[in-house]
Motif scaffolding. Sequence first.
Motif, mmCIF file in Angstrom:
data_model
loop_
_atom_site.group_PDB
_atom_site.id
_atom_site.type_symbol
_atom_site.label_atom_id
_atom_site.label_comp_id
_atom_site.label_asym_id
_atom_site.label_seq_id
_atom_site.Cartn_x
_atom_site.Cartn_y
_atom_site.Cartn_z
ATOM 1 N N SER A 1 -9.203 -32.789 42.033
ATOM 2 C CA SER A 1 -9.250 -33.791 40.957
ATOM 3 C C SER A 1 -8.766 -33.161 39.664
ATOM 4 O O SER A 1 -8.642 -31.939 39.548
ATOM 5 N N SER B 1 -9.242 -33.279 35.426
ATOM 6 C CA SER B 1 -10.004 -33.736 34.273
ATOM 7 C C SER B 1 -9.126 -33.692 33.027
ATOM 8 O O SER B 1 -8.293 -32.793 32.879
ATOM 9 N N ASN C 1 -9.077 -39.263 53.523
ATOM 10 C CA ASN C 1 -9.165 -38.917 52.107
ATOM 11 C C ASN C 1 -8.687 -37.491 51.849
ATOM 12 O O ASN C 1 -8.798 -36.992 50.731
ATOM 13 N N GLY C 2 -8.180 -36.844 52.900
ATOM 14 C CA GLY C 2 -7.680 -35.485 52.735
ATOM 15 C C GLY C 2 -8.763 -34.428 52.758
ATOM 16 O O GLY C 2 -8.543 -33.303 52.318
ATOM 17 N N ALA D 1 -13.627 -41.250 36.689
ATOM 18 C CA ALA D 1 -14.928 -41.092 36.031
ATOM 19 C C ALA D 1 -14.736 -40.822 34.544
ATOM 20 O O ALA D 1 -13.762 -40.189 34.138
ATOM 21 N N HIS E 1 -5.953 -26.258 44.871
ATOM 22 C CA HIS E 1 -5.048 -26.624 43.777
ATOM 23 C C HIS E 1 -5.652 -26.350 42.406
ATOM 24 O O HIS E 1 -5.008 -26.614 41.384
ATOM 25 N N GLY E 2 -6.880 -25.883 42.369
ATOM 26 C CA GLY E 2 -7.520 -25.606 41.077
ATOM 27 C C GLY E 2 -8.768 -24.788 41.305
ATOM 28 O O GLY E 2 -9.142 -24.499 42.451
ATOM 29 N N GLN F 1 -12.636 -37.146 31.045
ATOM 30 C CA GLN F 1 -12.204 -38.122 32.051
ATOM 31 C C GLN F 1 -11.873 -37.335 33.304
ATOM 32 O O GLN F 1 -11.388 -36.206 33.215
ATOM 33 N N ASN F 2 -12.107 -37.926 34.436
ATOM 34 C CA ASN F 2 -11.762 -37.247 35.690
ATOM 35 C C ASN F 2 -11.125 -38.240 36.633
ATOM 36 O O ASN F 2 -11.532 -39.390 36.711
ATOM 37 N N GLU F 3 -10.096 -37.774 37.348
ATOM 38 C CA GLU F 3 -9.410 -38.643 38.307
ATOM 39 C C GLU F 3 -9.180 -37.889 39.607
ATOM 40 O O GLU F 3 -8.691 -36.764 39.606
ATOM 41 N N TRP F 4 -9.585 -38.517 40.688
ATOM 42 C CA TRP F 4 -9.386 -37.947 42.016
ATOM 43 C C TRP F 4 -7.902 -37.897 42.337
ATOM 44 O O TRP F 4 -7.169 -38.877 42.087
ATOM 45 N N PHE G 1 -7.615 -30.024 33.259
ATOM 46 C CA PHE G 1 -8.177 -28.988 34.123
ATOM 47 C C PHE G 1 -8.075 -29.463 35.563
ATOM 48 O O PHE G 1 -8.583 -30.533 35.908
ATOM 49 N N GLU G 2 -7.440 -28.660 36.378
ATOM 50 C CA GLU G 2 -7.342 -28.967 37.803
ATOM 51 C C GLU G 2 -8.528 -28.324 38.507
ATOM 52 O O GLU G 2 -8.837 -27.149 38.265
ATOM 53 N N ALA G 3 -9.159 -29.059 39.390
ATOM 54 C CA ALA G 3 -10.266 -28.510 40.181
ATOM 55 C C ALA G 3 -10.038 -28.826 41.648
ATOM 56 O O ALA G 3 -9.472 -29.869 41.993
ATOM 57 N N ARG H 1 -6.609 -36.003 45.585
ATOM 58 C CA ARG H 1 -6.619 -36.105 47.051
ATOM 59 C C ARG H 1 -7.543 -35.019 47.572
ATOM 60 O O ARG H 1 -7.607 -33.929 47.009
ATOM 61 N N GLY H 2 -8.227 -35.301 48.639
ATOM 62 C CA GLY H 2 -9.142 -34.304 49.193
ATOM 63 C C GLY H 2 -10.203 -33.953 48.154
ATOM 64 O O GLY H 2 -10.804 -34.837 47.555
ATOM 65 N N THR H 3 -10.400 -32.662 47.935
ATOM 66 C CA THR H 3 -11.370 -32.231 46.929
ATOM 67 C C THR H 3 -10.698 -31.930 45.588
ATOM 68 O O THR H 3 -11.331 -31.395 44.681
ATOM 69 N N PHE I 1 -6.254 -19.205 37.995
ATOM 70 C CA PHE I 1 -6.355 -20.394 37.154
ATOM 71 C C PHE I 1 -6.865 -19.953 35.788
ATOM 72 O O PHE I 1 -7.809 -19.168 35.707
#
Lengths: 237, 237
Positions: free
Chosen positions: B98, B100, A61-62, A169, B133-134, B89-92, B120-122, B94-96, A118
Motif C-alpha cells: 500500500s 501512504s 488480492n495478491g 483509508a 515493494h516497501g 491517506q493510505n491506498e491499497w 511512503f510505500e509499505a 495489491r497484495g500487502t 527504503f
Amino acid sequence: MTHGRRPDLEELEAERDRTEEEALRPDVVDSPVSTLLGVRSQGTSTNEGEHMSTTKEAANNGVNVEALLGAREALSKAPEAAQFTWRAQNEWVRGTHSRSTIDGFFGLGQEQKHRKSFTFEADHPEIFASEDHGATPVEIVLSGLASCLTAGIAAVAQNRGIQLRSVKATLEGTMDILGILGGDPDVRNGFNGIKVSYTIDADATPDEIKAVVAQSQKRSAVFDIITNPTNVSVEVN
Amino acid sequence: MTHGRRPDLEELEAERDRTEEEALRPDVVDSPVSTLLGVRSQGTSTNEGEHMSTTKEAANNGVNVEALLGAREALSKAPEAAQFTWRAQNEWVRGTHSRSTIDGFFGLGQEQKHRKSFTFEADHPEIFASEDHGATPVEIVLSGLASCLTAGIAAVAQNRGIQLRSVKATLEGTMDILGILGGDPDVRNGFNGIKVSYTIDADATPDEIKAVVAQSQKRSAVFDIITNPTNVSVEVN
C-alpha cells in the motif's frame, strides 16, 4: 458465495478454492517462506472448505494465504524461528530533518535483506519554523498504522474469498501541541486519539467488509503497538 | 562553556547568545509560526542567560529555538490554536503493498499544507511470500520513533548551546511473529520491546549528551505514543 463472519480459528484454515493456474505460480509454490521452512503450498488442492464455495471465480488480492498458513504451522513447531528483530537506522541531517534507512532484519533464524533499501525523510513543518523536508514523525506513525491495517485487510479478505477492488483509508490523529512544547505538564506528548476511516469497494456485503476490517485490527502489529504500551529503552553509546 | 543539566523549566528559556547574523536570517525573523501567532523572534537580543556564556561560538544545529519558545508562550495564551490534527491517506496497491500520502494537517486554527506531498510505500518482505515493494509497517513505526527522537535531540542541544556534529541511531524491535500469524493466542502482535542506540558526536561531555537524549525522550510525541496506550477507532464508511 457466502462470506459470513466465521469464527476466528476456522477463518485461518487454508483457502482451498484457488484455481490451479494461480496455485502453480512460481511465487506461490516456491515462496521463500515455504522454502526456508520446508513448507509446501497446498494450492494445488481443489478441495473446498466447509464454508467456501466455487460459485464464482476465486478471489485474487495478491496475497499468498497458503504460504502464510504454512508458515504458521511450521513456526508453531519451530517457535525459535518466529523470533524476529526489525530494524531502522536513522541519521540526523540538519535542524529537525533526519533520514531513516530500512535495510535488513533478523528472522527465521538468520539475517534477512530487503530487496532494496527504503529511506524515509522526516522533518517538522514550516509552521514549526522548520524546513519541511519530510513528513513529521507522527504522520509517519499514522502511515505505519494505515499500511499495517490495509495489508491485513487484503490478507483476511483473501482468506475469506472476498475480492477487493479498492481500499482507501484516511487517518487522523489529534494532538494538543502544548504537550511537546512543554507548555502544559498535564497534556500528553502523543495523540489524544486516532481515527481511521476506511472506504472499501469489494465483492462482499457491508457487514462482511466490516468483519474483514475488524479481523485485520485484531491481528495488526502496529494497531497493538499503538493501543498497548510497549517498552522502549534508549541508550547512548 | 558549561552544558550542565539544567532544570526542565529553565532549559526552555530563550537561548539568547545567537550571533546577530543568525538572528537576522529571514527564516528566523519571519518564521511562519511567528507570523501566524504574532510572535517576534528575540534573536536580535544579545543578553546572556544566567547559565549561558559566549566563550565560544554559539551552537547552530539549524533549529529555531526562539520560534518554538515564542510559539509555546503564544499557544499557552491561545490554547485552541494548539489543537492539531495530523493526517495520513493510505491506498491499497495489491497484495500487502500500500501507499501512504502525507499532505496536509490542521493546526493554529486552520488547514495547513506541507511544502509538498510525501509518500511512503509499505509491503511485507519476500520471506512472508510478499513482493517487498516497501518497508514493513513495523519498520515504518521504528523510523517514526527514530526521527522524533533525533529532531528532539537537535532542538534540545540547540537550546543548551551544544553543537552537534553527527547523530546516528539504530533501532531494534523484537517480535514473535506467531502473534500476527495467529499461531499462539498468548503472544502479542506488536513488539516485545524496542531498543534505541544513539551514537552522537557533539561539543559536549558524554553526560551532557545523555541528558540531551533523555530530555528528547521526555518531550517526544512518538515515544509517548509507543510507550503509552493510545485509543484507535477504526470505522468503515
